[in-house]
Design a protein around this motif. Structure first.
Motif, short mmCIF file in Angstrom:
data_model
loop_
_atom_site.label_atom_id
_atom_site.label_comp_id
_atom_site.label_asym_id
_atom_site.label_seq_id
_atom_site.Cartn_x
_atom_site.Cartn_y
_atom_site.Cartn_z
N CYS A 168 0.84 -1.14 -0.15
CA CYS A 168 -0.08 0.01 0.03
C CYS A 168 0.70 1.15 0.07
O CYS A 168 1.77 1.40 0.79
CB CYS A 168 -0.96 0.06 1.30
SG CYS A 168 -2.02 1.57 1.51
N PRO A 169 0.56 2.15 -0.77
CA PRO A 169 1.41 3.37 -0.97
C PRO A 169 1.29 4.34 0.19
O PRO A 169 2.04 5.11 0.53
CB PRO A 169 1.07 4.05 -2.31
CG PRO A 169 -0.26 3.49 -2.44
CD PRO A 169 -0.34 1.93 -1.76
N ALA A 170 0.30 3.99 1.24
CA ALA A 170 -0.15 5.02 2.24
C ALA A 170 0.48 4.42 3.51
O ALA A 170 1.21 5.17 4.18
CB ALA A 170 -1.67 5.24 2.00
N CYS A 171 0.00 3.16 3.81
CA CYS A 171 0.58 2.51 5.24
C CYS A 171 1.60 1.60 4.84
O CYS A 171 1.99 1.01 5.91
CB CYS A 171 -0.64 1.95 5.75
SG CYS A 171 -1.35 0.47 5.04
N GLY A 172 2.01 0.98 3.66
CA GLY A 172 3.04 -0.01 3.42
C GLY A 172 2.58 -1.55 3.76
O GLY A 172 3.24 -2.35 3.76
N ALA A 173 1.24 -1.62 4.20
CA ALA A 173 1.01 -3.08 4.19
C ALA A 173 0.94 -3.78 2.87
O ALA A 173 0.55 -3.16 1.90
CB ALA A 173 -0.53 -2.93 4.84
N GLN A 174 1.43 -5.12 2.95
CA GLN A 174 1.48 -5.81 1.87
C GLN A 174 -0.35 -6.37 1.58
O GLN A 174 -0.81 -6.88 2.51
CB GLN A 174 2.32 -7.09 2.09
CG GLN A 174 3.76 -6.66 2.17
CD GLN A 174 4.18 -6.63 0.46
OE1 GLN A 174 3.39 -6.87 -0.38
NE2 GLN A 174 5.31 -5.72 0.32
N ASN A 175 -0.59 -6.47 0.29
CA ASN A 175 -1.79 -6.88 -0.09
C ASN A 175 -1.85 -8.06 -1.01
O ASN A 175 -0.98 -7.94 -1.98
CB ASN A 175 -2.67 -5.67 -0.55
CG ASN A 175 -3.23 -4.77 0.33
OD1 ASN A 175 -4.30 -4.75 0.91
ND2 ASN A 175 -2.26 -3.47 0.64
N THR A 176 -2.36 -9.11 -0.69
CA THR A 176 -2.47 -10.17 -1.57
C THR A 176 -3.82 -10.17 -2.34
O THR A 176 -4.70 -10.05 -1.81
CB THR A 176 -2.14 -11.68 -0.99
OG1 THR A 176 -0.99 -11.53 -0.16
CG2 THR A 176 -2.36 -12.74 -2.07
N LEU A 177 -3.39 -10.01 -3.76
CA LEU A 177 -4.60 -10.00 -4.72
C LEU A 177 -4.68 -11.37 -5.68
O LEU A 177 -3.55 -11.60 -6.19
CB LEU A 177 -4.68 -8.74 -5.87
CG LEU A 177 -4.31 -7.38 -5.25
CD1 LEU A 177 -4.39 -6.42 -6.00
CD2 LEU A 177 -5.46 -7.11 -4.05
N GLU A 178 -6.03 -11.92 -5.61
CA GLU A 178 -6.11 -13.10 -6.40
C GLU A 178 -6.70 -12.90 -7.66
O GLU A 178 -8.01 -11.76 -7.45
CB GLU A 178 -7.12 -14.09 -5.52
CG GLU A 178 -6.27 -14.63 -4.19
CD GLU A 178 -5.25 -15.35 -4.45
OE1 GLU A 178 -5.14 -15.76 -5.71
OE2 GLU A 178 -4.09 -15.68 -3.56
N PRO A 179 -6.35 -13.29 -8.72
CA PRO A 179 -7.00 -12.96 -9.92
C PRO A 179 -8.32 -13.82 -10.15
O PRO A 179 -8.48 -14.74 -9.47
CB PRO A 179 -6.24 -13.57 -10.92
CG PRO A 179 -5.38 -14.88 -10.37
CD PRO A 179 -5.36 -14.14 -8.90
N GLY A 180 -9.29 -13.28 -10.71
CA GLY A 180 -10.70 -14.04 -11.18
C GLY A 180 -10.49 -15.22 -12.13
O GLY A 180 -9.50 -15.07 -12.63
#
Length: 316
Positions: free
Chosen positions: A186-198
């Motif tokens: 995240c560019p704001a808080c730095g948290a890592q986000n895992t995104l799954e494709p459809g």
């Protein structure tokens, strides 16, 4: 399998042998005509049903469509097996046993050869019909694949501004479509986000490959046509050779000149086929690179592998 020959001591025995050959050929042609009619009836019934199923099946994997398609192709395969087994039993075996009676110097030798060739030609026509009908049921049009690819890209573009950080809710920078799990900070808080494709995105590589093949289909057709041309030339020369076995020396000399010319043409075809395939391969992977530029390095490795395999196949 045994065949009974009605031997006679009069010249009429030639007529009797000829009648047996004619009867066998006629029965074979009638059998294939009936089988051909069944193929066409099945195709005409299945084509609109499959087209409708594919358009209305809400399952992204089109499970119902592929199940029905598999069933139809299974029926085609059964007919293919029946034709093969019948040809083997009724034509090949018959020809083999007839050769005991009709030897190479027999007046009906060429008649028996013509019988075998005519029956085999009719068999190959049926085989080609089966392949054509199955391919027509399986093959998607280029427009269908183009639309499928466009729908995935359109769906991604519509949703790419909706990916938000799971911690603070800030918009995540997703610029390119992804078809495997990705980790985005995240560019704001730095948290890592895992995104799954459809589901659609997961199929993107497969769809891209189909589309690239469709766009390069004319090049692959040119290669396959050249291969078939080479086979046709081979059989043409072979048929000429067989046709003059019992002919005069003069006729054989003329035939040999024709065969030599055909062989030269066939050699050019053999040389041309791998060149045409090389053109197809390069254009296919260029198309893959245009559709999925982020996988260009992977595509080029696959391209080199296939080029090497082609060189081994053709000994070049």
């Amino acid at each position: 399998m045994a065949f009974i020959f009605k031997k006679k001591t009069t010249p009429d025995m030639y007529d009797d042998l000829r009648a047996q050959i004619d009867e066998k050929r006629e029965r074979w042609f009638v059998f294939l005509d009936k089988l051909t009619k069944r193929v066409e009836e099945l195709y005409l019934a299945a084509f609109p049903e499959l087209k409708s199923l594919k358009a209305t099946d809400s399952d992204p994997n089109k499970s119902t469509y592929y199940k029905v398609l598999s069933g139809v192709c299974g029926q085609f395969d059964n007919m293919r097996s029946k034709a093969y087994e019948t040809h083997d039993k009724e034509i090949t075996d018959f020809h083999y046993y007839m050769q005991r009676e009709i030897t190479a110097l027999h007046p009906l030798a060429s008649y028996l050869t013509d019988f075998r060739n005519a029956c085999y030609e009719r068999y190959t026509e049926f085989e080609q019909l089966l392949r054509d009908r199955q391919n027509e049921l399986k093959t998607e049009t280029r427009e269908e694949v183009e639309n499928e690819y466009a729908a995935i890209i359109e769906s991604f573009n519509a949703d790419k501004d909706k990916f938000c950080c799971s911690q603070c809710g800030h918009l995540l920078p997703v610029e390119r479509i992804f078809f495997i799990s990705v980790h985005i900070p995240c560019p704001a808080c730095g948290a890592q986000n895992t995104l799954e494709p459809g589901t659609q995105a997961r199929n993107l590589q497969f769809i891209t490959q189909k589309l690239a093949k469709k766009r390069c289909e004319h090049l692959l057709d040119a290669y396959n046509n050249e291969k078939q041309r080479e086979r046709n030339l081979y059989y043409k020369a072979h048929d000429i050779k067989l046709s003059v076995i019992h002919k005069s020396d003069r006729e054989k000399a003329i035939a040999n000149e024709q065969i030599e010319a055909i062989h030269l043409e066939r050699e050019r075809s053999i040389e041309n086929a791998p060149r045409l395939y090389a053109v197809y391969l390069r254009e296919f992977y260029d198309e893959m690179n245009r559709l999925l530029p982020e996988l260009k390095e992977h595509h080029e490795k696959l391209y080199i592998e296939q080029v090497n395999q082609t060189k081994e196949k053709y000994g070049k």
